[in-house]
Scaffold this motif. Structure first.
Motif, PDB file in Angstrom:
ATOM      1  N   PHE A 270       0.820  -1.212   0.000  1.00 22.54           N
ATOM      2  CA  PHE A 270       0.000   0.000   0.000  1.00 22.54           C
ATOM      3  C   PHE A 270       0.857   1.266   0.000  1.00 22.54           C
ATOM      4  O   PHE A 270       0.577   2.221  -0.726  1.00 22.54           O
ATOM      5  CB  PHE A 270      -0.923   0.021   1.216  1.00 22.54           C
ATOM      6  CG  PHE A 270      -1.890  -1.120   1.288  1.00 22.54           C
ATOM      7  CD1 PHE A 270      -2.722  -1.427   0.227  1.00 22.54           C
ATOM      8  CD2 PHE A 270      -1.974  -1.909   2.432  1.00 22.54           C
ATOM      9  CE1 PHE A 270      -3.621  -2.489   0.287  1.00 22.54           C
ATOM     10  CE2 PHE A 270      -2.864  -2.963   2.511  1.00 22.54           C
ATOM     11  CZ  PHE A 270      -3.686  -3.254   1.442  1.00 22.54           C
ATOM     12  N   GLN A 271       1.933   1.270   0.814  1.00 22.81           N
ATOM     13  CA  GLN A 271       2.756   2.473   0.948  1.00 22.81           C
ATOM     14  C   GLN A 271       3.347   2.891  -0.388  1.00 22.81           C
ATOM     15  O   GLN A 271       3.486   4.090  -0.670  1.00 22.81           O
ATOM     16  CB  GLN A 271       3.873   2.222   1.974  1.00 22.81           C
ATOM     17  CG  GLN A 271       4.593   3.477   2.435  1.00 22.81           C
ATOM     18  CD  GLN A 271       3.703   4.393   3.270  1.00 22.81           C
ATOM     19  OE1 GLN A 271       2.977   3.924   4.149  1.00 22.81           O
ATOM     20  NE2 GLN A 271       3.745   5.678   2.979  1.00 22.81           N
ATOM     21  N   SER A 272       3.687   1.919  -1.221  1.00 19.32           N
ATOM     22  CA  SER A 272       4.294   2.241  -2.518  1.00 19.32           C
ATOM     23  C   SER A 272       3.334   2.977  -3.444  1.00 19.32           C
ATOM     24  O   SER A 272       3.771   3.616  -4.415  1.00 19.32           O
ATOM     25  CB  SER A 272       4.783   0.955  -3.192  1.00 19.32           C
ATOM     26  OG  SER A 272       3.686   0.079  -3.450  1.00 19.32           O
ATOM     27  N   LEU A 273       2.049   2.916  -3.177  1.00 20.13           N
ATOM     28  CA  LEU A 273       1.053   3.585  -4.011  1.00 20.13           C
ATOM     29  C   LEU A 273       0.697   4.973  -3.505  1.00 20.13           C
ATOM     30  O   LEU A 273       0.052   5.751  -4.223  1.00 20.13           O
ATOM     31  CB  LEU A 273      -0.231   2.736  -4.077  1.00 20.13           C
ATOM     32  CG  LEU A 273      -0.089   1.330  -4.665  1.00 20.13           C
ATOM     33  CD1 LEU A 273      -1.415   0.574  -4.536  1.00 20.13           C
ATOM     34  CD2 LEU A 273       0.343   1.404  -6.124  1.00 20.13           C
ATOM     35  N   LEU A 274       1.096   5.294  -2.275  1.00 17.39           N
ATOM     36  CA  LEU A 274       0.723   6.572  -1.665  1.00 17.39           C
ATOM     37  C   LEU A 274       1.760   7.646  -1.962  1.00 17.39           C
ATOM     38  O   LEU A 274       2.956   7.360  -2.042  1.00 17.39           O
ATOM     39  CB  LEU A 274       0.580   6.407  -0.145  1.00 17.39           C
ATOM     40  CG  LEU A 274      -0.515   5.447   0.333  1.00 17.39           C
ATOM     41  CD1 LEU A 274      -0.436   5.267   1.847  1.00 17.39           C
ATOM     42  CD2 LEU A 274      -1.896   5.956  -0.072  1.00 17.39           C
ATOM     43  N   PRO A 275       1.343   8.902  -2.108  1.00 18.64           N
ATOM     44  CA  PRO A 275       2.305   9.991  -2.336  1.00 18.64           C
ATOM     45  C   PRO A 275       3.229  10.168  -1.135  1.00 18.64           C
ATOM     46  O   PRO A 275       2.840   9.910   0.007  1.00 18.64           O
ATOM     47  CB  PRO A 275       1.406  11.227  -2.505  1.00 18.64           C
ATOM     48  CG  PRO A 275       0.054  10.696  -2.819  1.00 18.64           C
ATOM     49  CD  PRO A 275      -0.051   9.364  -2.136  1.00 18.64           C
ATOM     50  N   ASP A 276       4.438  10.636  -1.401  1.00 18.48           N
ATOM     51  CA  ASP A 276       5.409  10.921  -0.351  1.00 18.48           C
ATOM     52  C   ASP A 276       5.234  12.377   0.062  1.00 18.48           C
ATOM     53  O   ASP A 276       5.982  13.257  -0.360  1.00 18.48           O
ATOM     54  CB  ASP A 276       6.821  10.647  -0.863  1.00 18.48           C
ATOM     55  CG  ASP A 276       7.869  10.725   0.229  1.00 18.48           C
ATOM     56  OD1 ASP A 276       9.048  10.863  -0.100  1.00 18.48           O
ATOM     57  OD2 ASP A 276       7.492  10.664   1.423  1.00 18.48           O
ATOM     58  N   ALA A 277       4.238  12.651   0.886  1.00 18.55           N
ATOM     59  CA  ALA A 277       3.887  14.029   1.247  1.00 18.55           C
ATOM     60  C   ALA A 277       4.907  14.602   2.226  1.00 18.55           C
ATOM     61  O   ALA A 277       5.349  13.906   3.148  1.00 18.55           O
ATOM     62  CB  ALA A 277       2.489  14.066   1.863  1.00 18.55           C
TER      63      ALA A 277
END
Length: 288
Positions: A270-277
């Motif tokens: 999941f983390q790989s799909l989320l933006p690096d805000a």
């Protein structure tokens, strides 16, 4: 994540939907000032962050939507990147979601990003860690521009003593002494992966990450650290308070004004799909 990538994933999700899929899942990152709200969770007779978001998203989706967040902030507590999700049957390009939702939100709530996710993503139950920052402004005079965005302590604080106590927080502990009476968690043990207290100009900042937090846990810890910084307690008192597993032996809860939910973390799939805000509050200008 670039918007064109988001749009492609949304198109793929829309294609699945047209092939008899019932719905798809969208994650979003939310920034808000909690000063005028009674916390995240929807409540009767008072306004909440969740209610404001659900109203805006439901309007854009043209259907009722429930928003689930990674954490539940208290009244007056802020967030820089509260990860949440909702499930919808409505297809909208990323740009339309962002512009539409933000146009319907008050000025103190904004969606920073939105991202299609696999159907088994859940912002709360799939989170493996949550991260907060607590910001103290330690100076004689009260702030104007940062009013309600920091906790103001006019007495000089002993940073070294506070840091000595902070070093005792990391690891797995029973945090009953720092747990609100209204806490609904079925067990009080939490694992703190890092707890760092440092000075940044006139600010004293706590950066803390754990697999989960009890109700008022960070604010109660900060209340004790502030008492140590004022020399009302000594650093070793922190460990004794922790060991007693009794909320009544710890100092009062620190103000919610200085507390920020800054991120939630998930398994790699999941983390790989989320933006690096970027981590917040941005005005602190801290390294990541």
């Amino acid at each position: 994540m670039p918007s064109q990538i988001n749009d492609q994933i949304l198109k793929d999700a829309a294609a699945i939907y047209t092939n008899n899929a019932q719905s798809y899942t969208l994650a979003l990152g939310i920034e808000f000032l909690g000063t005028h709200y009674r916390g995240w969770q929807r409540q009767k007779e008072v306004i909440s962050i969740q209610e404001m978001l659900e109203n805006a998203i439901s309007s854009v989706a043209n259907e009722p939507v429930e928003v689930v967040a990674a954490g539940r902030t208290d009244a007056s507590v802020h967030a820089g990147n509260m990860v949440a999700h909702f499930v919808t049957q409505a297809y909208r390009p990323t740009y339309n979601w962002l512009r539409g939702i933000n146009s319907l939100l008050p000025d103190d709530i904004a969606v920073r990003w939105i991202c299609p996710m696999p159907a088994d993503f859940h912002a709360r139950f799939k989170a493996i860690a949550r991260r907060y920052r607590y910001v103290i402004l330690n100076q004689p005079t009260r702030p104007a521009i940062l009013n309600h965005q920091v906790t103001h302590i006019h007495d000089p604080l002993d940073l070294a003593a506070m840091q000595e106590a902070t070093a005792m927080i990391e690891g797995s502990h029973d945090f009953s002494s720092f747990r609100a009476a209204a806490c609904q968690s079925n067990q009080p043990v939490r694992t703190v992966s890092h707890a760092r207290l440092f000075a940044h100009g006139a600010f004293i900042v706590m950066d803390i990450q754990a697999n989960g937090f009890l109700h008022h846990m960070v604010r109660n810890i900060m209340g004790t650290l502030i008492a140590i910084g004022k020399h009302e307690l000594v650093p070793t008192d922190f460990l004794q308070i922790l060991a007693k597993k009794d909320r009544t032996v710890a100092p009062p809860t620190a103000s919610g004004d200085g507390l920020y939910f800054i991120n939630a973390y998930y398994p790699d799939k999941f983390q790989s799909l989320l933006p690096d805000a970027p981590l917040t509050p941005l005005w602190l200008n801290l390294p990541e």
